[in-house]
Scaffold this active site. Structure first.
Site, PDB file in Angstrom:
ATOM      1  N   GLN A  19      -8.675   6.403  -9.835  1.00 17.95           N
ATOM      2  CA  GLN A  19      -7.947   5.162  -8.895  1.00 17.95           C
ATOM      3  C   GLN A  19      -6.646   4.899  -9.681  1.00 17.95           C
ATOM      4  OE1 GLN A  19     -11.998   3.129  -8.852  1.00 17.95           O
ATOM      5  NE2 GLN A  19     -10.938   2.330  -7.189  1.00 17.95           N
ATOM      6  N   ASN A 157     -21.176   5.305 -13.097  1.00 19.33           N
ATOM      7  CA  ASN A 157     -20.896   4.317 -12.485  1.00 19.33           C
ATOM      8  C   ASN A 157     -21.694   4.174 -11.199  1.00 19.33           C
ATOM      9  OD1 ASN A 157     -19.054   1.917 -12.026  1.00 19.33           O
ATOM     10  ND2 ASN A 157     -18.413   3.275 -10.169  1.00 19.33           N
ATOM     11  N   GLU A 158     -22.096   3.017 -10.751  1.00 20.96           N
ATOM     12  CA  GLU A 158     -22.864   2.576  -9.890  1.00 20.96           C
ATOM     13  C   GLU A 158     -23.801   3.970  -9.196  1.00 20.96           C
ATOM     14  OE1 GLU A 158     -20.123   1.031  -6.917  1.00 20.96           O
ATOM     15  OE2 GLU A 158     -19.982  -0.890  -7.918  1.00 20.96           O
TER      16      GLU A 158
HETATM   17  C1  BGC Z   1     -16.392   0.812  -7.447  1.00 19.49           C
HETATM   18  C2  BGC Z   1     -14.561   0.872  -7.761  1.00 19.49           C
HETATM   19  C3  BGC Z   1     -14.190   0.278  -6.232  1.00 19.49           C
HETATM   20  C4  BGC Z   1     -14.764  -1.161  -6.278  1.00 19.49           C
HETATM   21  C5  BGC Z   1     -14.027  -2.012  -4.985  1.00 19.49           C
HETATM   22  C6  BGC Z   1     -16.850  -0.417  -6.896  1.00 19.49           C
HETATM   23  O1  BGC Z   1     -17.815  -0.025  -5.900  1.00 19.49           O
HETATM   24  O2  BGC Z   1     -16.981   1.039  -8.843  1.00 19.49           O
HETATM   25  O3  BGC Z   1     -14.303   2.295  -7.887  1.00 19.49           O
HETATM   26  O4  BGC Z   1     -12.813   0.334  -6.440  1.00 19.49           O
HETATM   27  O5  BGC Z   1     -16.228  -1.289  -6.044  1.00 19.49           O
HETATM   28  O6  BGC Z   1     -14.317  -1.462  -3.767  1.00 19.49           O
END
Ligand code: BGC
Length: 428
Positions: A19, A157-158
């Site tokens: 990003q 992540n997530e």
């Molecule tokens: C993610 C980010 C994303 C953010 C806002 C999260 O789900 O880890 O990569 O930019 O939300 O949408």
């Protein structure tokens, strides 16, 4: 009333490699962005040139008063071809870590933040039963080289994001909203796009399993097994690093009659994965808004509610409820690894921060071990399929010059971090 935080509280902000860094050319997302008829509203391109400007960005963070930085190491840079590790990329991240050290910023490193190397996807991606071993091999390499500089690592992540994405795609397509940047405007063109993706990866559409997409139950298991394999390997090569995972969590609520739906959502989004987390050292909690259930399922955002640029309900008080909920199910230190708001009106980010942090403080006061808060995001950046139009950053970036412009919210947050205390927010 004073809201004082514990002495060693981690005050930081988050980014993710793809990003912000720019030119992540060996990744699956880069390939998908650059296809004809791509679902991506724009390409990541140079993004905000953080790969080049990380020193300046870390220095700015320190100047603002922050003492922690969550960022991700990009697998596609470290291992652009299967089994071939790029030493210059490793040295790059060594320098990022050294720069954090120089500025007294505690690094919190994520090893996978949505993007994967193209070769991984060609080999069956995140539905291949070999994905956990492949991921653990990459983690072993990074952590044996850099682990001594990494006090906290988030493997994935997530890890549960596919569940949220499936819900959003099924339910909210017409409203065009999603918690993460998914382009729901182009649903009609999806089939054509998938044909292009299929040609590019050399696989039938059904066999393309990038991370940010719907997933089979088997695929969910693979992701959490990848976490466990990575955790076991990291423990061997970097025993002093604290290991966790991050999960995307709505503040799940119900109105009368919606209790069962809400209980089911909590099970689906979090509780079913608990067995994979019990041996972790900490939990990375990420929250942006709430979801409310009624007798017929998820309810729309209430009429008149304030919405963010992403179309989510502005709901900073959700963070406190999620922390309280998770702490009843998982007896571990918690780091808020993401929480934030996409808005053009920076004073709303200030209000969001104050309200969210008031909730964090209340949790700590009640004895819940919250160790840090990483605001999403440090910089305005590439919001996945939605491109650069969404402003989550404490710092704006003029992408024609790559100049950084801290917003009022950055100074406000920096002051909280420096004084370790919230302003008087009895009204918040
Ligand atoms: C993610 C980010 C994303 C953010 C806002 C999260 O789900 O880890 O990569 O930019 O939300 O949408």
């Amino acid at each position: 009333m004073k809201h004082q935080f514990p002495e060693y509280f981690l005050w930081g902000a988050s980014t993710a490699a793809h990003q912000v860094e720019g030119n992540n050319i060996h990744s699956d997302f880069w390939l998908m962005e650059n296809l004809k008829g791509s679902m991506f509203k724009e390409r990541s391109g140079d993004a905000v040139a953080h790969y080049r400007l990380y020193r300046e960005d870390i220095a700015l963070m320190a100047k603002l008063g922050l003492n922690a930085y969550r960022f991700s190491i990009e697998w596609a840079r470290i291992e652009p071809e299967e089994g071939v590790f790029d030493e210059t990329a490793i040295e790059h991240y060594r320098d990022v870590l050294n720069t954090c050290n120089e500025y007294n910023i505690t690094p919190i490193v994520t090893l996978h933040h949505f993007t994967s190397p193209v070769w991984l996807i060609r080999l069956g991606g995140w539905e291949s039963e070999e994905a956990p071993t492949r991921f653990a091999r990459y983690c072993t390499k990074v952590m044996s080289e850099l682990g001594e500089h990494i006090p906290y690592v988030c493997t994935i992540n997530e890890a549960n994001i596919a569940i949220g994405i499936a819900k959003v795609i099924n339910r909210r397509q017409s409203e065009g909203t999603a918690q993460v940047g998914i382009n729901t405007d182009m649903a009609a063109r999806m089939e054509m796009y998938y044909q292009e993706v299929s040609k590019a990866f050399g696989l039938p559409p059904k066999e393309i399993h990038s991370f940010l997409g719907p997933r089979s139950e088997y695929g969910m298991d693979i992701i959490f097994k990848a976490h466990v394999e990575a955790r076991n390997s990291i423990r061997q090569v970097s025993p002093r690093t604290q290991i966790g995972i991050t999960m995307s969590l709505y503040d799940i609520q119900s109105i009368p009659g919606g209790e069962e739906h809400a209980a089911h959502a909590l099970h689906e989004e979090f509780l079913q994965f608990r067995p994979y987390l019990v041996d972790d050292d900490f939990f990375g909690l990420q929250n942006y808004t709430r979801s409310v259930y009624g007798p017929d399922g998820m309810l729309p955002i209430p009429d008149g509610a304030e919405k963010t640029q992403m179309g989510n309900e502005f709901y900073p008080q959700g963070l406190e409820s999620v922390i309280r909920c998770i702490s009843t199910h998982l007896d571990k230190p918690i780091i808020i690894t993401e929480n934030g708001v996409s808005t053009d009106h920076d004073e709303r980010r200030v209000a969001f921060l104050d309200r969210a942090l008031k909730g964090v403080h209340a949790c700590i006061d009640d004895g819940i071990p919250v160790k840090g808060y990483m605001h999403w995001s440090l910089l305005d950046n590439f919001e996945w399929q939605l491109g650069f139009s969404k402003c989550f950053g404490l710092i704006a970036v003029d992408r024609s010059t790559q100049q950084r412009h801290p917003k009022q919210s950055a100074f406000h947050y920096g002051k909280i971090a420096t004084t370790n205390e919230l302003p008087d927010i009895s009204q918040a």
